[in-house]
Design a protein around this motif. Sequence first.
Motif, PDB file in Angstrom:
ATOM      1  N   TYR A 235     -15.520   3.848  -4.685  1.00  0.00           N
ATOM      2  CA  TYR A 235     -14.230   4.638  -4.297  1.00  0.00           C
ATOM      3  C   TYR A 235     -14.058   4.156  -2.833  1.00  0.00           C
ATOM      4  CZ  TYR A 235     -18.190   7.541  -2.735  1.00  0.00           C
ATOM      5  OH  TYR A 235     -19.071   8.273  -2.149  1.00  0.00           O
ATOM      6  N   PRO A 236     -12.738   4.292  -2.336  1.00  0.00           N
ATOM      7  CA  PRO A 236     -12.419   4.135  -1.050  1.00  0.00           C
ATOM      8  C   PRO A 236     -12.840   5.007  -0.058  1.00  0.00           C
ATOM      9  CG  PRO A 236     -10.494   4.899  -2.143  1.00  0.00           C
ATOM     10  CD  PRO A 236     -11.410   4.800  -3.278  1.00  0.00           C
ATOM     11  N   PRO A 237     -12.969   4.506   1.185  1.00  0.00           N
ATOM     12  CA  PRO A 237     -13.614   5.353   2.295  1.00  0.00           C
ATOM     13  C   PRO A 237     -12.953   6.484   2.733  1.00  0.00           C
ATOM     14  CG  PRO A 237     -12.804   3.446   3.326  1.00  0.00           C
ATOM     15  CD  PRO A 237     -12.690   3.463   1.674  1.00  0.00           C
ATOM     16  N   ASP A 238     -13.087   7.636   3.237  1.00  0.00           N
ATOM     17  CA  ASP A 238     -12.708   8.769   4.077  1.00  0.00           C
ATOM     18  C   ASP A 238     -12.845   8.796   5.464  1.00  0.00           C
ATOM     19  OD1 ASP A 238     -11.200   9.486   1.628  1.00  0.00           O
ATOM     20  OD2 ASP A 238     -12.884  10.767   1.093  1.00  0.00           O
ATOM     21  N   ALA A 239     -12.054   8.549   6.249  1.00  0.00           N
ATOM     22  CA  ALA A 239     -12.477   8.244   7.805  1.00  0.00           C
ATOM     23  C   ALA A 239     -12.393   9.727   8.523  1.00  0.00           C
ATOM     24  CB  ALA A 239     -11.729   7.401   8.469  1.00  0.00           C
ATOM     25  N   THR A 240     -13.152  10.012   9.311  1.00  0.00           N
ATOM     26  CA  THR A 240     -12.785  11.330  10.316  1.00  0.00           C
ATOM     27  C   THR A 240     -13.354  11.002  11.530  1.00  0.00           C
ATOM     28  OG1 THR A 240     -15.252  12.021   9.528  1.00  0.00           O
ATOM     29  CG2 THR A 240     -13.399  12.906   8.546  1.00  0.00           C
ATOM     30  N   ILE A 241     -12.843  11.527  12.659  1.00  0.00           N
ATOM     31  CA  ILE A 241     -12.856  11.220  14.039  1.00  0.00           C
ATOM     32  C   ILE A 241     -13.485  12.412  14.792  1.00  0.00           C
ATOM     33  CG2 ILE A 241     -12.184  10.422  16.082  1.00  0.00           C
ATOM     34  CD1 ILE A 241     -10.165   8.858  14.631  1.00  0.00           C
ATOM     35  N   SER A 242     -14.391  12.506  15.415  1.00  0.00           N
ATOM     36  CA  SER A 242     -15.280  13.860  16.015  1.00  0.00           C
ATOM     37  C   SER A 242     -15.615  13.313  17.722  1.00  0.00           C
ATOM     38  CB  SER A 242     -16.424  14.321  15.605  1.00  0.00           C
ATOM     39  OG  SER A 242     -17.349  13.306  15.558  1.00  0.00           O
ATOM     40  N   VAL A 308     -10.993   2.275   8.417  1.00  0.00           N
ATOM     41  CA  VAL A 308     -12.205   1.505   8.092  1.00  0.00           C
ATOM     42  C   VAL A 308     -11.686   1.151   6.637  1.00  0.00           C
ATOM     43  CG1 VAL A 308     -13.694   3.292   8.913  1.00  0.00           C
ATOM     44  CG2 VAL A 308     -12.537   3.979   6.840  1.00  0.00           C
ATOM     45  N   LYS A 309     -12.333  -0.274   6.195  1.00  0.00           N
ATOM     46  CA  LYS A 309     -12.114  -0.704   4.912  1.00  0.00           C
ATOM     47  C   LYS A 309     -13.137  -0.982   4.159  1.00  0.00           C
ATOM     48  CE  LYS A 309      -8.058  -3.062   6.888  1.00  0.00           C
ATOM     49  NZ  LYS A 309      -7.425  -4.350   7.030  1.00  0.00           N
ATOM     50  N   ASN A 310     -13.190  -1.082   2.725  1.00  0.00           N
ATOM     51  CA  ASN A 310     -14.449  -1.448   1.972  1.00  0.00           C
ATOM     52  C   ASN A 310     -13.869  -1.922   0.710  1.00  0.00           C
ATOM     53  OD1 ASN A 310     -13.245   0.562   0.449  1.00  0.00           O
ATOM     54  ND2 ASN A 310     -15.362   1.727  -0.125  1.00  0.00           N
ATOM     55  N   ASP A 311     -14.210  -2.759  -0.322  1.00  0.00           N
ATOM     56  CA  ASP A 311     -14.020  -3.513  -1.442  1.00  0.00           C
ATOM     57  C   ASP A 311     -12.885  -2.615  -2.238  1.00  0.00           C
ATOM     58  OD1 ASP A 311     -15.706  -5.626  -0.383  1.00  0.00           O
ATOM     59  OD2 ASP A 311     -17.164  -5.244  -1.875  1.00  0.00           O
ATOM     60  N   GLY A 313     -10.779   0.191  -1.034  1.00  0.00           N
ATOM     61  CA  GLY A 313      -9.571   0.509  -0.301  1.00  0.00           C
ATOM     62  C   GLY A 313      -9.914   0.722   1.149  1.00  0.00           C
ATOM     63  N   VAL A 314      -8.961   1.585   1.798  1.00  0.00           N
ATOM     64  CA  VAL A 314      -8.696   1.444   3.528  1.00  0.00           C
ATOM     65  C   VAL A 314      -8.655   3.078   3.546  1.00  0.00           C
ATOM     66  CG1 VAL A 314      -7.392   1.082   5.336  1.00  0.00           C
ATOM     67  CG2 VAL A 314      -7.507  -0.576   3.594  1.00  0.00           C
ATOM     68  N   GLY A 315      -9.401   3.521   4.605  1.00  0.00           N
ATOM     69  CA  GLY A 315      -9.343   4.933   5.241  1.00  0.00           C
ATOM     70  C   GLY A 315      -8.947   4.906   6.404  1.00  0.00           C
ATOM     71  N   LYS A 316      -8.101   5.880   6.991  1.00  0.00           N
ATOM     72  CA  LYS A 316      -7.512   6.206   8.177  1.00  0.00           C
ATOM     73  C   LYS A 316      -7.586   7.498   8.573  1.00  0.00           C
ATOM     74  CE  LYS A 316      -3.992   2.717   7.852  1.00  0.00           C
ATOM     75  NZ  LYS A 316      -2.404   2.204   8.053  1.00  0.00           N
ATOM     76  N   ALA A 317      -7.689   7.784  10.203  1.00  0.00           N
ATOM     77  CA  ALA A 317      -7.880   8.962  10.866  1.00  0.00           C
ATOM     78  C   ALA A 317      -7.396   8.844  12.187  1.00  0.00           C
ATOM     79  CB  ALA A 317      -9.385   9.621  10.849  1.00  0.00           C
ATOM     80  N   ASP A 318      -6.623   9.989  12.813  1.00  0.00           N
ATOM     81  CA  ASP A 318      -6.195   9.936  14.118  1.00  0.00           C
ATOM     82  C   ASP A 318      -6.839  11.136  14.785  1.00  0.00           C
ATOM     83  OD1 ASP A 318      -4.241   8.174  13.061  1.00  0.00           O
ATOM     84  OD2 ASP A 318      -2.717   9.526  12.494  1.00  0.00           O
ATOM     85  N   TYR A 319      -7.020  10.898  16.066  1.00  0.00           N
ATOM     86  CA  TYR A 319      -7.430  11.730  17.059  1.00  0.00           C
ATOM     87  C   TYR A 319      -6.514  11.912  18.414  1.00  0.00           C
ATOM     88  CZ  TYR A 319     -10.615  14.656  19.667  1.00  0.00           C
ATOM     89  OH  TYR A 319     -11.320  15.566  20.637  1.00  0.00           O
ATOM     90  N   THR A 320      -6.156  13.287  18.715  1.00  0.00           N
ATOM     91  CA  THR A 320      -5.259  13.251  20.003  1.00  0.00           C
ATOM     92  C   THR A 320      -6.096  13.500  21.047  1.00  0.00           C
ATOM     93  OG1 THR A 320      -3.466  14.010  18.761  1.00  0.00           O
ATOM     94  CG2 THR A 320      -3.303  14.524  21.078  1.00  0.00           C
ATOM     95  N   LEU A 321      -6.438  12.491  21.862  1.00  0.00           N
ATOM     96  CA  LEU A 321      -7.372  12.672  23.089  1.00  0.00           C
ATOM     97  C   LEU A 321      -6.486  13.355  24.618  1.00  0.00           C
ATOM     98  CD1 LEU A 321      -9.963  12.693  24.621  1.00  0.00           C
ATOM     99  CD2 LEU A 321      -9.382  10.430  25.033  1.00  0.00           C
TER     100      LEU A 321
END
Length: 588
Positions: A235-242, A308-311, A313-321
């Motif tokens: 399954y495709p990745p789920d990206a998170t930013i901390s 982030v990508k794997n075989d 799918g692609v996962g994206k995440a945004d963070y407002t600094l």
Amino acid sequence: MELTLEQRAKSLALLLLVAVCVQADFVEPPQRDTPLRSFAESETRLPCHYQVEEGETVVQITWYKELSDGIKDQIITAHVTDGHTEFGRYAGRVRFESGTPTANSALLIPSTEESDEGSYTCQVSTFPNGNFERHFTLTVWVLPISSLDPVILVEGQSFRLAASCRAVGHPPPRLSWETDLPGQSQNRNKEGGSVSSYYSLHPLRSMNGKKLDCLVWHPGLDQPRRISNRLVVQYPPDATISAGTGDFFVGLEKAELVCSSGGYPKPQNITWTWNGGALPGEASVVGGNLVFGRALRRNDTGVYECVVKNDVGVGKADYTLTVAETAQRTGDTPIDSVLLIIIGAAAGALVLVLVLVVLLVNRYHRHKNKKLEKELSEKTEEIQSFSRQNSLRRLNSVSTDPRVQAEDYALLRVDSRMKNSQISLERPIYRGSESTLGGKWGPPGGVEVEVDELGRPVVWHDGRESLRGAEMDGEKEERRRRVESYLKNSNMSLDSGLPSSLVPLKAQQDEGVGPRETDPGHLRVGDTPQGEDWAPTQTVAEEHEDDEDSGSYQLSETLKTHFYYSNGTLRPRPHSNAILLHPRPQII
């Protein structure tokens, strides 16, 4: 010597028994037809052992296999003189178990094949009795050969095959699945003992890594054979930013943004962008995390995106600094949360220890107070018990002694009588200083002075004094007679004696109860300063000169001789001839 009839019968029976014992027969196997079972690629033994009788000889041993069309196929032969011979396709695959086949004719197949299954015959040729045979039915089992083929699934696919399991054996094996996954299985049998089983389901990411084992069942196995397998669902990745460094402010060193990603397989390609373009200067990606190699600046504020990508799918995440102003963070340092946690835990532990100590001390004091109260109660009860015993003892000693009661009663009556006598003697009015009990009380000029029961002078008005003196003149002679009569009676009572417990002065002094000195401030008229004797204040010559006061003089001498004052009480003096008599009240 001729044998008797009985002896002849016994001999015939013995010969018959010996003949039966030596009769020719097969020792192994005893039955004519014997079923046998063996496994492929293992050694198979076909038993055949013939016991000859006396005079009988085994000439030849021959093994046959019956074919499907009823024809016997010769396998091996052993002749008593020519030796043994192997035939056809069995040459090199079979042999006799013993080196003397005529004695032990068992046949061995070292490596059994599935084609060796069938019916076998062991034929023993003897002279002169002919041929003897034993038949065997051999079943050859082939242990199953099994395999499992997993299938890689992707989340979102339709219902499909997840794994297939195959096994080949004789007899044909049975296949099953052991799993908690919701799905369906389907089995198929083929010729030659081949069996297949298929397991299908609808793939979900939660199924990834779950157990999907294949079990192979066969009569030649003690327990089912397990082929372990884990389901694979990609399954495709789920990206998170901390934020790895907490708050961001101008001048913060080693600021960091952490990009976490799930998915299967684990993504290897991680990229960062800043406001849709390149990253700020001296900011780099280390292990998938964005790290600033310098202090933060105000213009580092913006939107950072992690891809982030794997075989699959692609996962994206945004963070407002947002970088705060420098003035707002001047002098501030990051607070170590771990240190705060440690301090809080230590403070809590200290409070808990203090509470426990207080509770223990309170419990100890309560226990001690209860113990002291118990001991005090026991002591109080003991003292009360002793006090009651002593009180009862004293009460019994007082109440059971009639003499003491009588003596006390007599003393009270004597004291009352003496007091009445004293009062009656002191009530008259005396003229002049020479006629009073104490000369110092008489006023100058011979004025009449009246004293009260205690010998103290009484002040009267002039009119009353003259009236009083006139009244008393007429009664003077009558009073003197009464005093003389009273003294006579008093002397008789003193000579008669008082209670022994009250009269002896010496015994009272020995016990510490004797007469004590009287306080000079509390002296009465007629009391002496020493409290022992009565001493009149005027001399004897003056008392004799006054004929009217001769009664007072006699009273004083009598009281001095037989009584004394002690602690304000008139007590009789001790007398050696005293006799204890219970006093009777006298009327004066």
